[in-house]
Design a protein around this motif. Sequence first.
Motif, PDB file in Angstrom:
ATOM      1  N   MET A   1       0.834  -1.200   0.000  1.00  0.00           N
ATOM      2  CA  MET A   1       0.000   0.000   0.000  1.00  0.00           C
ATOM      3  C   MET A   1       0.873   1.255   0.000  1.00  0.00           C
ATOM      4  O   MET A   1       0.529   2.221  -0.659  1.00  0.00           O
ATOM      5  N   ASP A   2       1.972   1.236   0.735  1.00  0.00           N
ATOM      6  CA  ASP A   2       2.820   2.422   0.808  1.00  0.00           C
ATOM      7  C   ASP A   2       3.381   2.820  -0.548  1.00  0.00           C
ATOM      8  O   ASP A   2       3.582   3.998  -0.816  1.00  0.00           O
ATOM      9  N   SER A   3       3.606   1.812  -1.435  1.00  0.00           N
ATOM     10  CA  SER A   3       4.149   2.139  -2.752  1.00  0.00           C
ATOM     11  C   SER A   3       3.131   2.884  -3.615  1.00  0.00           C
ATOM     12  O   SER A   3       3.489   3.508  -4.595  1.00  0.00           O
ATOM     13  N   LEU A   4       1.856   2.811  -3.245  1.00  0.00           N
ATOM     14  CA  LEU A   4       0.809   3.482  -4.013  1.00  0.00           C
ATOM     15  C   LEU A   4       0.493   4.871  -3.475  1.00  0.00           C
ATOM     16  O   LEU A   4      -0.226   5.626  -4.111  1.00  0.00           O
ATOM     17  N   ARG A   5       1.008   5.204  -2.316  1.00  0.00           N
ATOM     18  CA  ARG A   5       0.732   6.515  -1.742  1.00  0.00           C
ATOM     19  C   ARG A   5       1.261   7.604  -2.670  1.00  0.00           C
ATOM     20  O   ARG A   5       2.309   7.489  -3.265  1.00  0.00           O
ATOM     21  N   GLY A   6       0.501   8.642  -2.792  1.00  0.00           N
ATOM     22  CA  GLY A   6       0.911   9.756  -3.628  1.00  0.00           C
ATOM     23  C   GLY A   6       0.476   9.635  -5.075  1.00  0.00           C
ATOM     24  O   GLY A   6       0.562  10.603  -5.813  1.00  0.00           O
ATOM     25  N   LEU A   7       0.030   8.440  -5.492  1.00  0.00           N
ATOM     26  CA  LEU A   7      -0.448   8.294  -6.863  1.00  0.00           C
ATOM     27  C   LEU A   7      -1.888   8.792  -6.950  1.00  0.00           C
ATOM     28  O   LEU A   7      -2.655   8.653  -6.004  1.00  0.00           O
ATOM     29  N   PRO A   8      -2.267   9.357  -8.080  1.00  0.00           N
ATOM     30  CA  PRO A   8      -3.660   9.776  -8.245  1.00  0.00           C
ATOM     31  C   PRO A   8      -4.562   8.550  -8.408  1.00  0.00           C
ATOM     32  O   PRO A   8      -4.289   7.691  -9.233  1.00  0.00           O
ATOM     33  N   TRP A   9      -5.599   8.466  -7.593  1.00  0.00           N
ATOM     34  CA  TRP A   9      -6.536   7.341  -7.622  1.00  0.00           C
ATOM     35  C   TRP A   9      -7.928   7.822  -7.938  1.00  0.00           C
ATOM     36  O   TRP A   9      -8.368   8.874  -7.467  1.00  0.00           O
ATOM     37  N   LEU A  10      -8.670   7.004  -8.675  1.00  0.00           N
ATOM     38  CA  LEU A  10     -10.105   7.145  -8.853  1.00  0.00           C
ATOM     39  C   LEU A  10     -10.702   5.782  -8.576  1.00  0.00           C
ATOM     40  O   LEU A  10     -10.263   4.783  -9.138  1.00  0.00           O
ATOM     41  N   VAL A  11     -11.671   5.731  -7.685  1.00  0.00           N
ATOM     42  CA  VAL A  11     -12.342   4.476  -7.351  1.00  0.00           C
ATOM     43  C   VAL A  11     -13.833   4.723  -7.446  1.00  0.00           C
ATOM     44  O   VAL A  11     -14.344   5.671  -6.847  1.00  0.00           O
ATOM     45  N   GLY A  12     -14.526   3.895  -8.207  1.00  0.00           N
ATOM     46  CA  GLY A  12     -15.956   4.095  -8.357  1.00  0.00           C
ATOM     47  C   GLY A  12     -16.704   2.800  -8.493  1.00  0.00           C
ATOM     48  O   GLY A  12     -16.135   1.763  -8.806  1.00  0.00           O
ATOM     49  N   LEU A  42     -11.991   5.019   3.419  1.00  0.00           N
ATOM     50  CA  LEU A  42     -11.846   6.136   2.481  1.00  0.00           C
ATOM     51  C   LEU A  42     -10.752   7.094   2.951  1.00  0.00           C
ATOM     52  O   LEU A  42      -9.930   7.561   2.156  1.00  0.00           O
ATOM     53  N   ASP A  43     -10.727   7.358   4.258  1.00  0.00           N
ATOM     54  CA  ASP A  43      -9.738   8.277   4.814  1.00  0.00           C
ATOM     55  C   ASP A  43      -8.318   7.726   4.679  1.00  0.00           C
ATOM     56  O   ASP A  43      -7.410   8.448   4.262  1.00  0.00           O
ATOM     57  N   VAL A  44      -8.121   6.454   5.009  1.00  0.00           N
ATOM     58  CA  VAL A  44      -6.795   5.834   4.918  1.00  0.00           C
ATOM     59  C   VAL A  44      -6.279   5.890   3.481  1.00  0.00           C
ATOM     60  O   VAL A  44      -5.090   6.096   3.236  1.00  0.00           O
ATOM     61  N   CYS A  45      -7.192   5.726   2.524  1.00  0.00           N
ATOM     62  CA  CYS A  45      -6.809   5.766   1.105  1.00  0.00           C
ATOM     63  C   CYS A  45      -6.810   7.179   0.533  1.00  0.00           C
ATOM     64  O   CYS A  45      -6.568   7.361  -0.661  1.00  0.00           O
ATOM     65  N   SER A  46      -7.086   8.177   1.373  1.00  0.00           N
ATOM     66  CA  SER A  46      -7.142   9.586   0.955  1.00  0.00           C
ATOM     67  C   SER A  46      -8.155   9.815  -0.165  1.00  0.00           C
ATOM     68  O   SER A  46      -7.938  10.624  -1.067  1.00  0.00           O
ATOM     69  N   LEU A  47      -9.268   9.084  -0.113  1.00  0.00           N
ATOM     70  CA  LEU A  47     -10.310   9.206  -1.126  1.00  0.00           C
ATOM     71  C   LEU A  47     -11.424  10.107  -0.625  1.00  0.00           C
ATOM     72  O   LEU A  47     -11.918   9.938   0.485  1.00  0.00           O
ATOM     73  N   THR A  77     -15.024   8.126  -5.952  1.00  0.00           N
ATOM     74  CA  THR A  77     -14.151   8.807  -5.002  1.00  0.00           C
ATOM     75  C   THR A  77     -12.795   8.989  -5.666  1.00  0.00           C
ATOM     76  O   THR A  77     -12.409   8.200  -6.527  1.00  0.00           O
ATOM     77  N   GLY A  78     -12.099  10.031  -5.276  1.00  0.00           N
ATOM     78  CA  GLY A  78     -10.790  10.276  -5.863  1.00  0.00           C
ATOM     79  C   GLY A  78      -9.867  10.957  -4.874  1.00  0.00           C
ATOM     80  O   GLY A  78     -10.320  11.594  -3.924  1.00  0.00           O
ATOM     81  N   THR A  79      -8.592  10.802  -5.117  1.00  0.00           N
ATOM     82  CA  THR A  79      -7.605  11.497  -4.300  1.00  0.00           C
ATOM     83  C   THR A  79      -7.525  12.956  -4.749  1.00  0.00           C
ATOM     84  O   THR A  79      -7.982  13.310  -5.837  1.00  0.00           O
ATOM     85  N   PHE A  80      -6.927  13.765  -3.923  1.00  0.00           N
ATOM     86  CA  PHE A  80      -6.738  15.176  -4.255  1.00  0.00           C
ATOM     87  C   PHE A  80      -5.967  15.316  -5.570  1.00  0.00           C
ATOM     88  O   PHE A  80      -6.333  16.112  -6.432  1.00  0.00           O
ATOM     89  N   ASP A  81      -4.909  14.516  -5.728  1.00  0.00           N
ATOM     90  CA  ASP A  81      -4.098  14.591  -6.954  1.00  0.00           C
ATOM     91  C   ASP A  81      -4.920  14.233  -8.188  1.00  0.00           C
ATOM     92  O   ASP A  81      -4.764  14.849  -9.239  1.00  0.00           O
ATOM     93  N   TRP A  82      -5.803  13.228  -8.079  1.00  0.00           N
ATOM     94  CA  TRP A  82      -6.638  12.861  -9.217  1.00  0.00           C
ATOM     95  C   TRP A  82      -7.580  14.013  -9.557  1.00  0.00           C
ATOM     96  O   TRP A  82      -7.748  14.364 -10.723  1.00  0.00           O
ATOM     97  N   ARG A  83      -8.179  14.607  -8.543  1.00  0.00           N
ATOM     98  CA  ARG A  83      -9.112  15.714  -8.774  1.00  0.00           C
ATOM     99  C   ARG A  83      -8.401  16.916  -9.396  1.00  0.00           C
ATOM    100  O   ARG A  83      -8.967  17.616 -10.216  1.00  0.00           O
TER     101      ARG A  83
END
Length: 157
Positions: A1-12, A42-47, A77-83
């Motif tokens: 999971m840590d390797s994915l931190r900071g990447l833009p995510w969209l989950v729907g 959602l919070d842990v995933c920054s979504l 849901t999306g991360t700040f970077d994705w938005r």
Amino acid sequence: MDSLRGLPWLVGGDFNEICSNSEKVGGHPRAESQMDKFRETLDVCSLQDLHCGGEFFTWTNRRIGDNFVMERLDRFTGTFDWRMMYPTARIQSFEFYHSDHRPIVLELRGISGVNIVQIMSGQKLYTFEHMWVLDDDCSSMVAMGWNAAPTDAPIHT
């Protein structure tokens, strides 16, 4: 999971859970402990929820009277970077059609190389690229797919 931190995510899609009882009409209130786990995930995933136009409630049990329930189970849901990467993204819900879930559609506007991306809850991701129709083999491949014998085998891309 840590390797994915900071990447833009969209989950729907269909999360099968609500964030608060304001996302529910009818029936018994949902237990706070159950919703807490969803909100924590959602919070842990920054979504963060990407708000949807159209009807707010996306699922119904289709019952009548006192047994009627509607909930907002389907969302994006999306991360700040994705938005920040897709500030013109719009989400719309549509009428119920052959399902107890409303389809929700994500539209990306004004992005080079992408005409429209639609993601509908309850279905696999389908992306149409306009450049495909320019390919000489496109028509024959579509015809071959439509004329193929039905199969129960899974489709892999």
